[in-house]
Structures are given as C-alpha cells and as structure tokens.
Write a protein that holds these residues in place. Structure first.
Motif, PDB file in Angstrom:
ATOM      1  N   GLN A  75      10.218   3.590 -12.403  1.00 25.33           N
ATOM      2  CA  GLN A  75      11.285   2.630 -12.111  1.00 25.33           C
ATOM      3  C   GLN A  75      10.807   1.197 -12.354  1.00 25.33           C
ATOM      4  N   PRO A  76      11.705   0.307 -12.806  1.00 24.55           N
ATOM      5  CA  PRO A  76      11.345  -1.086 -13.103  1.00 24.55           C
ATOM      6  C   PRO A  76      11.250  -1.927 -11.830  1.00 24.55           C
ATOM      7  N   VAL A  77      10.167  -1.738 -11.086  1.00 24.06           N
ATOM      8  CA  VAL A  77       9.969  -2.470  -9.840  1.00 24.06           C
ATOM      9  C   VAL A  77       8.588  -3.113  -9.853  1.00 24.06           C
ATOM     10  N   GLN A  78       8.332  -3.950  -8.864  1.00 20.10           N
ATOM     11  CA  GLN A  78       7.056  -4.670  -8.815  1.00 20.10           C
ATOM     12  C   GLN A  78       5.899  -3.754  -8.445  1.00 20.10           C
ATOM     13  N   ALA A  79       6.140  -2.832  -7.497  1.00 19.08           N
ATOM     14  CA  ALA A  79       5.052  -1.953  -7.041  1.00 19.08           C
ATOM     15  C   ALA A  79       5.636  -0.691  -6.434  1.00 19.08           C
ATOM     16  N   VAL A  80       4.900   0.415  -6.573  1.00 17.92           N
ATOM     17  CA  VAL A  80       5.262   1.691  -5.949  1.00 17.92           C
ATOM     18  C   VAL A  80       4.032   2.236  -5.233  1.00 17.92           C
ATOM     19  N   HIS A  81       4.187   2.570  -3.964  1.00 20.72           N
ATOM     20  CA  HIS A  81       3.110   3.165  -3.178  1.00 20.72           C
ATOM     21  C   HIS A  81       3.625   4.444  -2.526  1.00 20.72           C
ATOM     22  N   VAL A  82       2.734   5.385  -2.300  1.00 21.59           N
ATOM     23  CA  VAL A  82       3.076   6.646  -1.646  1.00 21.59           C
ATOM     24  C   VAL A  82       2.422   6.680  -0.273  1.00 21.59           C
ATOM     25  N   LEU A  83       3.175   7.118   0.729  1.00 23.11           N
ATOM     26  CA  LEU A  83       2.672   7.178   2.104  1.00 23.11           C
ATOM     27  C   LEU A  83       2.846   8.594   2.629  1.00 23.11           C
ATOM     28  N   HIS A  84       1.766   9.180   3.140  1.00 25.64           N
ATOM     29  CA  HIS A  84       1.850  10.519   3.713  1.00 25.64           C
ATOM     30  C   HIS A  84       0.655  10.791   4.612  1.00 25.64           C
ATOM     31  N   THR A  85       0.934  11.417   5.728  1.00 30.62           N
ATOM     32  CA  THR A  85      -0.082  12.022   6.576  1.00 30.62           C
ATOM     33  C   THR A  85       0.592  13.112   7.390  1.00 30.62           C
ATOM     34  N   SER A  86      -0.176  14.067   7.830  1.00 27.66           N
ATOM     35  CA  SER A  86       0.335  15.092   8.743  1.00 27.66           C
ATOM     36  C   SER A  86      -0.299  14.946  10.118  1.00 27.66           C
ATOM     37  N   ASP A  87      -0.977  13.825  10.336  1.00 19.41           N
ATOM     38  CA  ASP A  87      -1.722  13.587  11.574  1.00 19.41           C
ATOM     39  C   ASP A  87      -1.065  12.437  12.336  1.00 19.41           C
ATOM     40  N   ARG A  88      -0.552  12.706  13.547  1.00 19.24           N
ATOM     41  CA  ARG A  88       0.105  11.655  14.328  1.00 19.24           C
ATOM     42  C   ARG A  88      -0.843  10.521  14.685  1.00 19.24           C
ATOM     43  N   ALA A  89      -2.094  10.846  14.932  1.00 29.13           N
ATOM     44  CA  ALA A  89      -3.052   9.792  15.272  1.00 29.13           C
ATOM     45  C   ALA A  89      -3.221   8.822  14.110  1.00 29.13           C
ATOM     46  N   VAL A  90      -3.246   9.365  12.910  1.00 26.57           N
ATOM     47  CA  VAL A  90      -3.340   8.507  11.724  1.00 26.57           C
ATOM     48  C   VAL A  90      -2.074   7.660  11.588  1.00 26.57           C
ATOM     49  N   ALA A  91      -0.914   8.311  11.790  1.00 25.87           N
ATOM     50  CA  ALA A  91       0.354   7.597  11.665  1.00 25.87           C
ATOM     51  C   ALA A  91       0.471   6.463  12.673  1.00 25.87           C
ATOM     52  N   ASP A  92      -0.245   6.574  13.795  1.00 19.17           N
ATOM     53  CA  ASP A  92      -0.171   5.556  14.837  1.00 19.17           C
ATOM     54  C   ASP A  92      -1.256   4.490  14.695  1.00 19.17           C
ATOM     55  N   SER A  93      -2.070   4.609  13.655  1.00 23.54           N
ATOM     56  CA  SER A  93      -3.128   3.621  13.445  1.00 23.54           C
ATOM     57  C   SER A  93      -2.569   2.378  12.760  1.00 23.54           C
ATOM     58  N   ASP A  94      -3.256   1.263  12.932  1.00 23.68           N
ATOM     59  CA  ASP A  94      -2.820   0.022  12.290  1.00 23.68           C
ATOM     60  C   ASP A  94      -2.972   0.084  10.779  1.00 23.68           C
ATOM     61  N   GLU A  95      -4.010   0.740  10.310  1.00 25.93           N
ATOM     62  CA  GLU A  95      -4.338   0.709   8.884  1.00 25.93           C
ATOM     63  C   GLU A  95      -3.384   1.546   8.051  1.00 25.93           C
ATOM     64  N   PHE A  96      -2.987   2.725   8.536  1.00 22.04           N
ATOM     65  CA  PHE A  96      -2.254   3.677   7.709  1.00 22.04           C
ATOM     66  C   PHE A  96      -0.977   3.076   7.141  1.00 22.04           C
ATOM     67  N   SER A  97      -0.147   2.475   7.987  1.00 21.38           N
ATOM     68  CA  SER A  97       1.175   2.019   7.548  1.00 21.38           C
ATOM     69  C   SER A  97       1.238   0.525   7.279  1.00 21.38           C
ATOM     70  N   ALA A  98       0.080  -0.130   7.147  1.00 26.55           N
ATOM     71  CA  ALA A  98       0.079  -1.581   6.925  1.00 26.55           C
ATOM     72  C   ALA A  98       0.831  -1.963   5.659  1.00 26.55           C
ATOM     73  N   ILE A  99       0.893  -1.043   4.677  1.00 32.64           N
ATOM     74  CA  ILE A  99       1.587  -1.321   3.421  1.00 32.64           C
ATOM     75  C   ILE A  99       3.071  -1.612   3.656  1.00 32.64           C
ATOM     76  N   LEU A 100       3.618  -1.089   4.782  1.00 27.87           N
ATOM     77  CA  LEU A 100       5.039  -1.306   5.077  1.00 27.87           C
ATOM     78  C   LEU A 100       5.331  -2.763   5.424  1.00 27.87           C
ATOM     79  N   ASP A 101       4.331  -3.509   5.854  1.00 31.06           N
ATOM     80  CA  ASP A 101       4.555  -4.912   6.207  1.00 31.06           C
ATOM     81  C   ASP A 101       4.970  -5.738   5.007  1.00 31.06           C
ATOM     82  N   ASP A 102       4.600  -5.295   3.818  1.00 28.10           N
ATOM     83  CA  ASP A 102       4.907  -6.036   2.594  1.00 28.10           C
ATOM     84  C   ASP A 102       6.021  -5.371   1.789  1.00 28.10           C
ATOM     85  N   ALA A 103       6.484  -4.210   2.260  1.00 33.04           N
ATOM     86  CA  ALA A 103       7.485  -3.454   1.498  1.00 33.04           C
ATOM     87  C   ALA A 103       8.874  -4.070   1.644  1.00 33.04           C
TER      88      ALA A 103
END
Length: 560
Positions: free
Chosen positions: A107-135
């Motif tokens: 797709q003609p966009v600036q950036a594409v990132h993929v996000l996935h985990t099956s671990d709730r502890a990871v999902a609740d970490s600051d680092e895992f979803s930091a990419i969403l702050d700029d999305a």
C-alpha cells in the motif's frame, strides 16, 4: 434583537396553535415479545461526536478496494503510519504468515509495521506497543477474536489503541477484527446461544456481528441483545463496511449493514437494512434502545416510576405559551439576567422561534439567544459552544416530534438538558419541543407501516413515568387517551395540556400555570376501560405526582 410589540404574545400563541392542530395520538400495532434480560450498566445514547477518531468495521469476506482506500484516507493517505495486528490469525506466530501481509506492505503509505504477541505480560509492557504512539492507523486481520481480547484486553496495548482514537486516528478490522470493536463482544457460539465476552468498546452502545447475511446470523444477534438491554445490534455482511467518523456514519461495500433492536413485552423487534452510500444516525437508535430498556425495567418493577425532577425545574407549555410559563422558567433559570437559549431544529421554524425569543425579552430576559443550528457540526462554532456550556436554561420549540427528536440527538442536546438540570437550571419546551421531555411520545399514526415509528416513541425521559399530550382534553377524550396509554405506555400517567396551559415541575410537585386546566389522565396499570380516569387541575393549583393527588392549599409542598 427582536422588536418588542404589544402583539408578540398574540402572534406566538396563534403560530404555536397551528403547529399541532390535527395531531391525534393513535397507535401502531406491536408484537409482544417476552424476554428475561440482565441489566447492563450503561444504556446511554451513543455520544457519536465524542469519537474523535474513525472506525472502519468490515464484516469479513473479500474487502472491496474502495473500503481499503477509505481506511487509508482516514489514516492520513500517503502519510499513513500503519500497524497491522495479526494476533487473531492462527498463523500469526509462523514466519510463513508474511505472505498474507504482502497486500498491506504494497500500500502507498509512509510505514507499515506488524504487531503480534500471544503473551499478556508482553502486551502489557511499555516496549511492545510503543509503535502505536506514532501510528495513525491500525488494522486487525480476521481469525479468532478471542485470540485478540485474551491477550490485549486490559493491557497497555489496549490503552494505546484508545489513545490513538482520541488523537484522531483510525482503527479498522475485518471478521474477528470487527467483532472486537464493541464492548459486548460475540466470541462464538454455545449450545445455549452466543458466547458473550468483553471487547474493546471502540464503538459504544452496540453489539457487532459479522458475516451477517451470508451466515444468517440475525437470530444470534437478537439473542445477544435480549441479554443486554439498551444495546443496538449492528450486523455487517461480507464485503461491507460500517465507517464511523466524527462527521457521521456511512455504509460502504457490496452488501448491507443491518441495525437491530430487541423486542420487549411492550415493543416489537425492529430491523432496518442500509446499503452502500447510505448514512446511519446511530444516536437515534441508541436513544431508542435506552428507552426500551428503561420501559422494560418499568414493566417488571413492583413499583411504577414516580415522576420527579431532583434538581432544577422543567416547564412544559401547551400550544400557546402563556406568559406565566416564561416568567416561571426565567426564575428557575436564575433570574432575568441568566443566560438562556431558545432552540429550534434548523431554520424551519425560525419565525416561531423568533416570536418566542421576543416573548422572553418582553418578560424581561436580558440574556436570551436563539439557536438554530441544524447539526452537531454547527454547534462546534466556538461562540455557540461557549453559550451552550454556560446556559442556565434551554427552551425547545418545534412543529413535529420526529424532526425535533432528530435535532436533539444529532446536536447532543439531550446531554445539554441533563447538564443544565444538574446545575440547578431550567429546561422547557412548547409544542413538539415540550412533548419530547416525557418518557414516551404519542405521535400521529399517519404511517403505521413505518418500522421506525417505535424508535420515535422514546422521549428523553426528563419526566419519568409521564407522557405529555397537547390537545383539548375532556372526559370523553380522556377515556380514549387513557386506553392509548394503557396499550402503549402502561407504566405512565398522561399529562394533557390545554391550549393556554403550562406546568412547572420541581421535585415531584407539578404546578399549573396560564389560563387553562391540565388533565392528569389514567393510572399506571389501569384497565383499558379507563373512562373517568381523568382529573382536571386548574391554573394555580398544585399536584403531587408521586402520590397522584391534588394538593390542598395548606399542604407543605413536597419537593424532594
């Protein structure tokens, strides 16, 4: 500024009388449906304009290209910073899943990132979803919705998704990615019906089902609604999207979106189908769902609702607004200098509104403003927005209940009413602008085949347990009105306003103003043969709505 003339009151009374002449309250047929529903905490109408971001909710299947283009347009076009969340897919953890994402990478966009985990502890970490702050855009692919909610619900990842919406981003999803959009989520099927779980609640007040027509899921959605009173069912078929953005809600795609309201012991099930290009007023449907839940609670309660205004005052006038009603309204709003709004739906009744504004000024109002905005967007003008936030009183005037209710909901005036009363101010209305403040609304049955007639039967509920009628009431007509109330609103008492009558309600005391009498019609639960179930309350008299009796002059006025 309206020029004050001796004839202003006469002109207003003549104009408002013409608004409602010929309106007779008859009823459409209802199909009785018995349900045993669990109460839900929030049955408030959808605050549509509070959603600063956008949603693109797809019902599964092949997604038409225009829907994807609309999603990316809402995300910023060429500047879109897209995050694709693949967790719903059973292949999400496998490297071989990359080929499934090729479409998004192209797709003609600036950036594409993929996000996935099956671990709730990871999902609740600051680092895992930091990419969403700029999305600016997030897309949930299809699969199993429980894979998504089991991992992300209640974590920092979910917090960041809601933050994206608040800052004006877009969230989209298909199939399972559509199911997660509502707080009450259909997670699958059980032998007893749908498996209801918690979703993210991006779109409040609804339950979403997908593959709706293709897989004949309407019965499943109605079962979900039956256990969640106050919710609107949204069925989205394959290849079709519900697009929600601050300016409105629209349908795109190859098939249709179906809105559903559950039936109750007093109301029938309702469905309406929307094709591509059609707009949806979800606020209206949410108000109807909340009203039906309120009514069903009444029908199952041991005690009927006692009409009461715990804070502030409500003033309702008949076809001809008496001067005493305006004076009482101003006093309740805080005096002649209090900021007051006179509200009408658009400019269709501008002459009547201007006349009423003139009457306010003749009564000594020093700070009255006419509001004729037709949409919520028009109310966002900074000057008008400030006036709304500071108002101590608001008076509604309109010719037709449906148009008035549409305007009130689209412009979020129902919330203004609540806020003003909580501040101890005054709410009033004449003609259709008065009738909408009851629990239900009696409307002319000129089109009994209209499936949406039931939706417009819901009032704002400012006066619970009351239906307001504006016509000449005598013993003969009262019997007919009482029968109508028993059929349509068996928990309600009718308040019939003669032409030049008005009432002011504080606490549970109703005082009659003006020149004419007010009829109190019927008792909740009365039989249909309610002849004589009418009590005429004369101007200057008071009536206790809680005890359902006329008050003597030596009574201590009950207010709370």
């Amino acid at each position: 500024m309206i020029r004050r003339t001796p004839t202003t009151w006469h002109r207003l009374r003549t104009r408002l009388a013409a608004l409602t002449v010929g309106c007779v309250a008859h009823l459409a047929a209802f199909l009785p449906v018995s349900i045993h529903a669990q109460e839900v905490a929030d049955t408030k109408p959808l605050p549509q304009s509070d959603v600063r971001g956008s949603l693109v909710i797809v019902g599964g299947g092949v997604i038409p290209e225009p829907i994807v283009e609309r999603f990316l347009e809402l995300g910023g076009g060429l500047k879109t910073r897209l995050v694709v969340i693949t967790t719903a897919s059973s292949y999400a953890s496998y490297p071989s899943n990359e080929w499934r994402l090729a479409y998004w990478y192209e797709q003609p966009v600036q950036a594409v990132h993929v996000l996935h985990t099956s671990d709730r502890a990871v999902a609740d970490s600051d680092e895992f979803s930091a990419i969403l702050d700029d999305a600016t855009a997030v897309w949930f692919i299809g699969g199993n919705q429980l894979n998504v909610t089991n991992v992300y619900l209640g974590t920092k990842t979910e917090e960041r998704l809601h933050a994206l919406m608040r800052r004006g981003g877009v969230i989209g999803g298909t199939s399972a990615g559509a199911a997660i959009m509502s707080r009450v989520m259909i997670g699958g099927n059980t032998p007893d019906g749908p498996d209801l779980r918690a979703g993210f609640g991006f779109l409040p007040g609804v339950i979403i089902d997908q593959h709706f027509v293709k897989r004949n899921r309407q019965p499943r959605l109605f079962k979900a609604l039956a256990t969640n009173p106050g919710m609107v069912g949204v069925g989205i078929d394959e290849g079709t999207a519900l697009v929600v953005h601050p300016a409105g809600i629209e349908v795109m795609g190859d098939s249709e979106v179906v809105l559903c309201l559950a039936g109750t012991s007093q109301t029938r099930e309702i469905t309406q189908r929307f094709k591509s290009g059609e707009n949806i007023d979800l606020s209206k449907w949410s108000m109807a769902a909340a009203g039906r839940a309120r009514w069903d609670t009444y029908s199952r309660a041991e005690k009927r609702p006692a009409p009461e205004v715990p804070q502030g005052a409500v003033v309702i006038a008949g076809r001809k607004t008496p001067k005493a009603a305006i004076e009482e309204f101003l006093a309740a709003a805080g005096g002649k200098s209090a900021p007051v709004l006179v509200v009408t739906e658009g400019d269709k009744n501008s002459e009547d509104s201007e006349l009423l504004q003139g009457c306010f000024e003749e009564a000594g109002a020093e700070n009255v403003r006419l509001c004729q905005a037709a949409t919520a967007a028009e109310l966002e003008h900074p000057d008008l927005k400030q006036a709304l936030s500071q108002a101590r009183g608001v008076w509604f005037v309109g010719a037709q209940e449906r148009r008035m209710m549409d305007f009130v909901l689209q412009a979020r005036m129902d919330r203004l009413v609540k806020d003003i009363l909580e501040r101890g101010g005054a709410v009033g209305g004449s003609s259709a602008g008065g009738k909408i403040h009851g629990d239900g609304v009696l409307s002319p049955a000129d089109d009994e085949s209209d499936p949406l007639g039931d939706i417009y039967a819901c009032g704002l509920g400012v006066l619970p347990g009351v239906v307001i009628e504006q016509q000449v009431v005598d013993n003969a007509s009262a019997s007919s009105i009482a029968k109508t109330l028993h059929q349509r609103f068996p928990w309600c008492v009718g308040v019939g306003l003669q032409d030049s009558a008005a009432v002011v309600v504080r606490g549970h005391t109703m005082e009659v103003l003006g020149d004419d009498a007010v009829a109190v019609i019927g008792e909740p639960g009365d039989s249909e043969d309610a002849s004589g179930a009418v009590e005429m309350v004369q101007a200057g008299e008071k009536y206790d709505l809680r005890e359902r009796r006329r008050m003597d002059s030596d009574d201590i006025t009950p207010t709370r």
